[in-house]
Motif scaffolding. Structure first.
Motif, PDB file in Angstrom:
ATOM      1  N   LEU A 144       5.850   3.925 -12.530  1.00 52.97           N
ATOM      2  CA  LEU A 144       6.301   2.729 -11.816  1.00 52.97           C
ATOM      3  C   LEU A 144       5.418   1.525 -12.084  1.00 52.97           C
ATOM      4  O   LEU A 144       5.804   0.388 -11.793  1.00 52.97           O
ATOM      5  CB  LEU A 144       6.364   2.991 -10.312  1.00 52.97           C
ATOM      6  CG  LEU A 144       7.352   4.059  -9.832  1.00 52.97           C
ATOM      7  CD1 LEU A 144       7.312   4.168  -8.314  1.00 52.97           C
ATOM      8  CD2 LEU A 144       8.766   3.737 -10.297  1.00 52.97           C
ATOM      9  N   PHE A 145       4.216   1.761 -12.633  1.00 49.32           N
ATOM     10  CA  PHE A 145       3.311   0.644 -12.882  1.00 49.32           C
ATOM     11  C   PHE A 145       3.938  -0.352 -13.862  1.00 49.32           C
ATOM     12  O   PHE A 145       3.857  -1.568 -13.674  1.00 49.32           O
ATOM     13  CB  PHE A 145       1.966   1.132 -13.427  1.00 49.32           C
ATOM     14  CG  PHE A 145       1.182   2.000 -12.472  1.00 49.32           C
ATOM     15  CD1 PHE A 145       1.615   2.230 -11.178  1.00 49.32           C
ATOM     16  CD2 PHE A 145       0.004   2.605 -12.882  1.00 49.32           C
ATOM     17  CE1 PHE A 145       0.894   3.028 -10.305  1.00 49.32           C
ATOM     18  CE2 PHE A 145      -0.728   3.400 -12.022  1.00 49.32           C
ATOM     19  CZ  PHE A 145      -0.285   3.622 -10.742  1.00 49.32           C
ATOM     20  N   ALA A 146       4.549   0.178 -14.916  1.00 48.61           N
ATOM     21  CA  ALA A 146       5.193  -0.694 -15.911  1.00 48.61           C
ATOM     22  C   ALA A 146       6.344  -1.467 -15.283  1.00 48.61           C
ATOM     23  O   ALA A 146       6.568  -2.640 -15.587  1.00 48.61           O
ATOM     24  CB  ALA A 146       5.687   0.136 -17.090  1.00 48.61           C
ATOM     25  N   ILE A 199       0.833  -1.198   0.000  1.00 49.15           N
ATOM     26  CA  ILE A 199       0.000   0.000   0.000  1.00 49.15           C
ATOM     27  C   ILE A 199       0.869   1.250   0.000  1.00 49.15           C
ATOM     28  O   ILE A 199       1.777   1.383   0.835  1.00 49.15           O
ATOM     29  CB  ILE A 199      -0.930   0.022   1.234  1.00 49.15           C
ATOM     30  CG1 ILE A 199      -1.855  -1.205   1.213  1.00 49.15           C
ATOM     31  CG2 ILE A 199      -1.742   1.316   1.276  1.00 49.15           C
ATOM     32  CD1 ILE A 199      -2.659  -1.380   2.490  1.00 49.15           C
ATOM     33  N   ALA A 200       0.601   2.163  -0.925  1.00 53.87           N
ATOM     34  CA  ALA A 200       1.315   3.441  -0.980  1.00 53.87           C
ATOM     35  C   ALA A 200       0.285   4.562  -0.913  1.00 53.87           C
ATOM     36  O   ALA A 200      -0.630   4.619  -1.736  1.00 53.87           O
ATOM     37  CB  ALA A 200       2.129   3.550  -2.266  1.00 53.87           C
ATOM     38  N   ALA A 201       0.424   5.435   0.091  1.00 56.85           N
ATOM     39  CA  ALA A 201      -0.541   6.524   0.288  1.00 56.85           C
ATOM     40  C   ALA A 201       0.196   7.811   0.630  1.00 56.85           C
ATOM     41  O   ALA A 201       1.399   7.801   0.925  1.00 56.85           O
ATOM     42  CB  ALA A 201      -1.526   6.168   1.394  1.00 56.85           C
ATOM     43  N   ASP A 219       6.243   7.452  -0.007  1.00 60.61           N
ATOM     44  CA  ASP A 219       7.076   8.161  -0.982  1.00 60.61           C
ATOM     45  C   ASP A 219       7.431   7.230  -2.137  1.00 60.61           C
ATOM     46  O   ASP A 219       7.357   6.003  -2.022  1.00 60.61           O
ATOM     47  CB  ASP A 219       8.354   8.706  -0.329  1.00 60.61           C
ATOM     48  CG  ASP A 219       9.214   7.612   0.268  1.00 60.61           C
ATOM     49  OD1 ASP A 219       9.930   6.940  -0.509  1.00 60.61           O
ATOM     50  OD2 ASP A 219       9.168   7.414   1.495  1.00 60.61           O
ATOM     51  N   ARG A 220       7.824   7.829  -3.238  1.00 55.72           N
ATOM     52  CA  ARG A 220       8.107   7.089  -4.465  1.00 55.72           C
ATOM     53  C   ARG A 220       9.274   6.116  -4.289  1.00 55.72           C
ATOM     54  O   ARG A 220       9.241   4.993  -4.808  1.00 55.72           O
ATOM     55  CB  ARG A 220       8.421   8.077  -5.602  1.00 55.72           C
ATOM     56  CG  ARG A 220       8.776   7.402  -6.919  1.00 55.72           C
ATOM     57  CD  ARG A 220       9.182   8.408  -7.972  1.00 55.72           C
ATOM     58  NE  ARG A 220       9.684   7.722  -9.154  1.00 55.72           N
ATOM     59  CZ  ARG A 220       9.170   7.827 -10.366  1.00 55.72           C
ATOM     60  NH1 ARG A 220       8.124   8.588 -10.566  1.00 55.72           N
ATOM     61  NH2 ARG A 220       9.705   7.171 -11.385  1.00 55.72           N
ATOM     62  N   ILE A 221      10.317   6.521  -3.569  1.00 61.30           N
ATOM     63  CA  ILE A 221      11.511   5.680  -3.418  1.00 61.30           C
ATOM     64  C   ILE A 221      11.157   4.361  -2.741  1.00 61.30           C
ATOM     65  O   ILE A 221      11.536   3.277  -3.200  1.00 61.30           O
ATOM     66  CB  ILE A 221      12.603   6.419  -2.629  1.00 61.30           C
ATOM     67  CG1 ILE A 221      13.111   7.615  -3.432  1.00 61.30           C
ATOM     68  CG2 ILE A 221      13.756   5.471  -2.293  1.00 61.30           C
ATOM     69  CD1 ILE A 221      14.118   8.473  -2.688  1.00 61.30           C
ATOM     70  N   MET A 270       8.211   2.980  -2.479  1.00 64.23           N
ATOM     71  CA  MET A 270       7.319   2.206  -3.339  1.00 64.23           C
ATOM     72  C   MET A 270       8.107   1.505  -4.429  1.00 64.23           C
ATOM     73  O   MET A 270       7.882   0.322  -4.721  1.00 64.23           O
ATOM     74  CB  MET A 270       6.277   3.138  -3.970  1.00 64.23           C
ATOM     75  CG  MET A 270       5.367   2.465  -4.989  1.00 64.23           C
ATOM     76  SD  MET A 270       4.137   3.624  -5.653  1.00 64.23           S
ATOM     77  CE  MET A 270       3.587   2.733  -7.108  1.00 64.23           C
ATOM     78  N   GLU A 271       9.062   2.191  -5.036  1.00 64.82           N
ATOM     79  CA  GLU A 271       9.863   1.597  -6.105  1.00 64.82           C
ATOM     80  C   GLU A 271      10.680   0.428  -5.591  1.00 64.82           C
ATOM     81  O   GLU A 271      10.823  -0.597  -6.271  1.00 64.82           O
ATOM     82  CB  GLU A 271      10.776   2.653  -6.729  1.00 64.82           C
ATOM     83  CG  GLU A 271      11.525   2.167  -7.957  1.00 64.82           C
ATOM     84  CD  GLU A 271      12.168   3.286  -8.736  1.00 64.82           C
ATOM     85  OE1 GLU A 271      12.661   3.034  -9.847  1.00 64.82           O
ATOM     86  OE2 GLU A 271      12.185   4.437  -8.232  1.00 64.82           O
ATOM     87  N   GLU A 272      11.222   0.548  -4.383  1.00 68.13           N
ATOM     88  CA  GLU A 272      11.986  -0.555  -3.789  1.00 68.13           C
ATOM     89  C   GLU A 272      11.095  -1.785  -3.620  1.00 68.13           C
ATOM     90  O   GLU A 272      11.509  -2.916  -3.899  1.00 68.13           O
ATOM     91  CB  GLU A 272      12.538  -0.141  -2.430  1.00 68.13           C
ATOM     92  CG  GLU A 272      13.666   0.880  -2.486  1.00 68.13           C
ATOM     93  CD  GLU A 272      14.098   1.331  -1.106  1.00 68.13           C
ATOM     94  OE1 GLU A 272      13.378   1.014  -0.121  1.00 68.13           O
ATOM     95  OE2 GLU A 272      15.135   2.009  -0.998  1.00 68.13           O
ATOM     96  N   ALA A 273       9.865  -1.562  -3.179  1.00 68.01           N
ATOM     97  CA  ALA A 273       8.957  -2.673  -2.894  1.00 68.01           C
ATOM     98  C   ALA A 273       8.563  -3.438  -4.143  1.00 68.01           C
ATOM     99  O   ALA A 273       8.439  -4.667  -4.116  1.00 68.01           O
ATOM    100  CB  ALA A 273       7.711  -2.151  -2.189  1.00 68.01           C
ATOM    101  N   ILE A 274       8.364  -2.726  -5.260  1.00 70.80           N
ATOM    102  CA  ILE A 274       7.869  -3.383  -6.469  1.00 70.80           C
ATOM    103  C   ILE A 274       8.986  -3.886  -7.374  1.00 70.80           C
ATOM    104  O   ILE A 274       8.723  -4.468  -8.427  1.00 70.80           O
ATOM    105  CB  ILE A 274       6.971  -2.425  -7.288  1.00 70.80           C
ATOM    106  CG1 ILE A 274       7.771  -1.222  -7.769  1.00 70.80           C
ATOM    107  CG2 ILE A 274       5.753  -2.021  -6.468  1.00 70.80           C
ATOM    108  CD1 ILE A 274       7.000  -0.319  -8.701  1.00 70.80           C
ATOM    109  N   SER A 275      10.239  -3.678  -6.961  1.00 69.53           N
ATOM    110  CA  SER A 275      11.369  -4.019  -7.828  1.00 69.53           C
ATOM    111  C   SER A 275      11.926  -5.409  -7.568  1.00 69.53           C
ATOM    112  O   SER A 275      13.113  -5.659  -7.745  1.00 69.53           O
ATOM    113  CB  SER A 275      12.484  -2.975  -7.668  1.00 69.53           C
ATOM    114  OG  SER A 275      12.050  -1.709  -8.090  1.00 69.53           O
TER     115      SER A 275
END
Length: 239
Positions: free
Chosen positions: A79-81, A19-21, A48-50, A52-57
């Motif tokens: 980041l969706f892609a 979850i990112a809010a 924050d974006r950073i 979130m990006e770590e989590a989905i990578s």
């Protein structure tokens, strides 16, 4: 009601949700709602974006992502892609206050399977389950934006050539036709249940069947395709 079982009675593996809010308080509130269901695990939150990006990578096994369209002023739709590079089947649900047409269309084209507005009547868990079943929950007030995008895309020669004919779909039942008409009017799933005196779970089940028969994945697509096939009058498309 929990959807921990598939249609054939087999137990589902819980989905891992990130979850990112915009605020930690909001993320925790969403997490608490998701944790109330046995078919989901909340594996992390971010504001924050950073993070979130770590989590989905690929560092976490993320099956579903709930996120605002922007975190701390930064657009996170690119980041969706990236998320799909690590899990092509990830479910992405945008949960935001942003109703601008360009924001909605940008998120959908980036890969969001659902777009809900904060404070809307659509329940977050019901929407997650609909998305997991192959649907795309969209708040009634942003359906117009999705329809515009679909209409624009349908004007391409390739998509016009692929346009479905009403004879190619399974006929809708009377109840499914009633629900489709209410969907076309922008009525929420909860209110559809109240109007027809059926449970939210039953509404969701009927909507999944409608999507499957029309070969679509969202409210907007269902209304658009139904109008094109003559199942609904044309004025439903953008009214």
């Amino acid at each position: 009601m929990n959807n921990a079982f598939t249609n054939n009675g087999q137990k589902r593996e819980p989905q891992n949700v990130f979850i990112a809010a915009e605020t930690r308080e909001e993320a925790e509130r969403l997490a608490e709602r998701i944790r109330s269901a046995s078919d989901y695990n909340v594996i992390g939150i971010a504001t924050d974006r950073i993070r979130m990006e770590e989590a989905i990578s690929g560092f976490m096994p993320v099956d579903a992502l709930i996120t605002d369209i922007a975190l701390n002023g930064e657009d996170v739709t690119p980041l969706f892609a990236k998320a799909r590079q690590f899990n092509e089947n990830i479910d992405i649900l945008v949960y935001t206050t942003n109703t601008q047409d360009n924001a909605v269309i940008r998120a959908v084209l980036a890969g969001a399977m659902g777009y809900l507005l904060k404070g809307d009547q659509e329940d977050i868990l019901t929407s997650m389950r609909l998305m997991r079943g192959g649907g795309s929950p969209v708040s009634p007030t942003v359906t117009r934006s999705v329809l515009k995008a679909l209409q624009s895309r349908s004007n391409s020669p390739t998509l016009r050539a692929k346009k479905k004919d009403s004879t190619e779909i399974a006929p809708l039942s009377q109840r499914e036709a009633e629900i489709l008409a209410l969907l076309a009017k922008g009525i929420s799933f909860a209110d559809i249940g109240d109007i027809l005196s059926i449970s939210p779970h039953t509404v969701t089940a009927h909507i999944k069947k409608i999507y499957r028969k029309l070969q679509v994945h969202s409210r907007g697509e269902a209304v658009y395709e139904a109008a094109c096939m003559g199942i609904l009058p044309d004025q439903h498309m953008l009214s």
